[in-house]
Write a protein that holds these residues in place. Structure first.
Motif, short mmCIF file in Angstrom:
data_model
loop_
_atom_site.label_atom_id
_atom_site.label_comp_id
_atom_site.label_asym_id
_atom_site.label_seq_id
_atom_site.Cartn_x
_atom_site.Cartn_y
_atom_site.Cartn_z
N GLY A 1 -35.43 20.64 -23.73
CA GLY A 1 -35.83 21.65 -22.78
C GLY A 1 -35.36 21.26 -21.39
O GLY A 1 -34.70 20.24 -21.20
N ASN A 2 -35.67 22.07 -20.41
CA ASN A 2 -35.28 21.78 -19.03
C ASN A 2 -36.54 21.75 -18.16
O ASN A 2 -37.18 22.78 -18.00
N PRO A 3 -36.90 20.56 -17.62
CA PRO A 3 -36.20 19.29 -17.72
C PRO A 3 -36.41 18.63 -19.08
O PRO A 3 -37.39 18.94 -19.77
N PRO A 4 -35.54 17.70 -19.46
CA PRO A 4 -35.67 17.03 -20.76
C PRO A 4 -36.75 15.96 -20.72
O PRO A 4 -37.28 15.60 -19.66
N ASP A 5 -37.09 15.44 -21.90
CA ASP A 5 -38.04 14.33 -21.97
C ASP A 5 -37.51 13.12 -21.20
O ASP A 5 -36.30 12.87 -21.20
N ARG A 6 -38.40 12.40 -20.59
CA ARG A 6 -38.03 11.20 -19.85
C ARG A 6 -37.38 10.17 -20.78
O ARG A 6 -37.86 9.89 -21.86
N ASN A 7 -36.25 9.64 -20.36
CA ASN A 7 -35.54 8.57 -21.08
C ASN A 7 -35.05 8.98 -22.47
O ASN A 7 -34.68 8.12 -23.28
N VAL A 8 -35.03 10.28 -22.76
CA VAL A 8 -34.58 10.70 -24.09
C VAL A 8 -33.13 10.29 -24.35
O VAL A 8 -32.77 9.89 -25.46
N LEU A 9 -32.28 10.36 -23.32
CA LEU A 9 -30.88 10.04 -23.54
C LEU A 9 -30.66 8.54 -23.66
O LEU A 9 -29.75 8.09 -24.35
N ALA A 10 -31.50 7.74 -23.01
CA ALA A 10 -31.42 6.29 -23.21
C ALA A 10 -31.75 5.94 -24.66
O ALA A 10 -31.10 5.08 -25.27
N HIS A 11 -32.75 6.62 -25.22
CA HIS A 11 -33.11 6.40 -26.62
C HIS A 11 -31.95 6.76 -27.55
O HIS A 11 -31.54 5.96 -28.40
N GLU A 12 -31.41 7.96 -27.38
CA GLU A 12 -30.34 8.40 -28.28
C GLU A 12 -29.09 7.55 -28.12
O GLU A 12 -28.40 7.24 -29.10
N THR A 13 -28.78 7.17 -26.89
CA THR A 13 -27.60 6.34 -26.67
C THR A 13 -27.80 4.96 -27.27
O THR A 13 -26.84 4.31 -27.70
N GLY A 14 -29.04 4.51 -27.35
CA GLY A 14 -29.32 3.25 -28.04
C GLY A 14 -28.86 3.29 -29.48
O GLY A 14 -28.35 2.29 -30.01
N HIS A 15 -29.01 4.44 -30.15
CA HIS A 15 -28.51 4.56 -31.52
C HIS A 15 -27.00 4.44 -31.57
O HIS A 15 -26.43 3.91 -32.54
N VAL A 16 -26.32 4.95 -30.55
CA VAL A 16 -24.86 4.84 -30.50
C VAL A 16 -24.43 3.38 -30.48
O VAL A 16 -23.34 3.03 -30.92
N PHE A 17 -25.33 2.49 -30.00
CA PHE A 17 -25.05 1.06 -29.94
C PHE A 17 -25.72 0.32 -31.09
O PHE A 17 -25.96 -0.89 -31.02
#
Length: 414
Positions: free
Chosen positions: A214-230
């Motif tokens: 949603g807008n705004p997104p959940d706090r730190n949601v992209l840090a979580h997902e990018t963690g999976h990328v690593f």
């Protein structure tokens, strides 16, 4: 994909407290490729040490004697493209610049802080919306996404983006859906891993981060997902029957447990795996020892040699106890309590199946009921003068002292 489907892999989405009863589904990309990468090519770790657990075939195994080279290692600058997708059944109400600003530079700052400046995530948001060929409702976007609908979404997204995006320039791909489109479900945000990489502009795309926030997104949601990328695992607990609490494994103590965590800094074990902790910062404890632990989230002062950040007691071929100091600093500035945190690491446990379990030093109390994702673990760390024997074993951890600068003196007796 033709023939028998490969075994299911754990989902790699985030969870939201208001949606904890939702079952987390898995996906297969029928028209493109299928499911997650598990074991893959190896590269030797830089300083594995005798306490480094061996990497196993478990999805996102926390064994770290080798690195799975199917994943990018965040030890250098990585470039990420952010592509914005709209749909014929909805006119976007928000500009792409505003949406990009809700993710960056905050996510880049999170990683820069957590890596002690060793890693830079540079975002490249593409200006303007790219229109998908079908209505948002046609893709039936949801956490339990039908394989054919997910495949259609990715196929269409890459088809509209390929003519205007040079994928060879980027290490990470973020696909951002119009948050106001009627068919967009914010609970569907996750990473799609591809057994057979897609190819565009001569580049192999092994995984894509699909954002339906949603807008705004959940706090730190992209840090979580990018963690999976690593190659980092989900640390939350998925109740089998869809009932119960998701945060019983690690509570607030790592963003891979919850994007809402009060102390979202990556655990020391994760930092070791990612190459952000060197040999001099990891202590392998084999006998009774007294030593100092620096706060995990604190940046070392310029010109100083970093001290110990993580202590490890090997407990088995695929298991260990980890000990680290957590303070109200850096990414942990919102932490509920400070102290010495103890947790179990299981190298054979897959993502979402308990690869990390924080041990509660105060099992009869809780803290921060108004803010914590799981109050029973919010006061898990040991304070000065406290000691306990780890349940189920004989290892004893005692906090002897704390300096004015935040360094903790710890005694560990395996």
């Amino acid at each position: 994909m033709q023939g028998q489907q490969p075994p299911p892999q754990p989902p790699e989405g985030v969870h939201r407290p208001s949606l904890r009863a939702a079952a987390a589904g898995l996906f297969c990309l029928a028209a493109i490729a299928a499911t997650g990468l598990v074991a893959g090519p190896s590269a030797a770790a830089s300083t594995p040490g005798s306490c480094a657990l061996p990497r196993t075939a478990a999805h996102h195994s926390l064994g770290l004697d080798t690195w799975n080279t199917a994943y990018p290692k965040p030890e250098r600058r990585l470039d990420a493209v952010m592509i914005f997708l709209s749909f014929p059944d909805s006119r976007p109400l928000t500009g792409t610049g505003e949406i990009a600003a809700s993710y960056f530079p905050d996510t880049s700052r999170f990683f820069e802080q957590s890596s002690y400046g060793r890693f830079t995530l540079r975002a490249h948001p593409r200006k303007g919306w790219l229109r998908m060929p079908r209505a948002s409702t046609a893709y039936a976007i949801q956490r339990d996404w039908a394989p054919d609908r997910r495949a259609a979404y990715l196929r269409d997204a890459l088809a509209v983006a390929d003519p205007v995006v040079d994928f060879s320039r980027y290490d990470i791909v973020y696909l951002v859906a119009d948050p106001d489109a009627p068919g967009v479900d914010s609970d569907a945000t996750k990473v799609v891993n591809l057994r057979t990489p897609l190819r565009a502009d001569g580049a192999a795309i092994h995984r894509v981060v699909t954002l339906f926030e949603g807008n705004p997104p959940d706090r730190n949601v992209l840090a979580h997902e990018t963690g999976h990328v690593f190659d980092l695992p989900d640390l939350y607990h998925r109740p089998v029957d869809g009932k119960g609490d998701w945060d019983t494994y690690v509570g607030d103590w790592d963003v891979m447990g919850s994007q809402f965590a009060l102390a979202p800094e990556f655990l020391g074990w994760h930092k070791w795996k990612l190459g952000w902790l060197g040999e001099g910062q990891v202590r392998c404890v084999r006998g009774p020892e007294v030593f100092s632990l620096e706060p995990l989230a604190a940046r070392p002062a310029r010109g100083t040699t970093p001290g110990t950040r993580l202590a490890v007691v090997r407990t088995g071929q695929h298991s260990a106890l980890a000990v680290e100091a957590r303070g109200v600093v850096g990414n942990d500035r919102g932490a509920c309590t400070e102290g010495v945190l103890v947790y179990r690491v299981r190298g054979e446990a897959a993502s979402g199946a308990g690869p990390v379990e924080v041990i509660d030093a105060h099992p009869l109390t809780d803290a921060c009921r108004d803010r914590s994702v799981y109050p029973p673990l919010a006061d898990a760390p040991l304070g000065v003068g406290e000691a306990f024997t780890v349940p189920g074993g004989t290892t004893r951890v005692e906090v002897v002292d704390r300096t004015a600068t935040g360094t903790w003196t710890v005694k560990i007796t395996p």
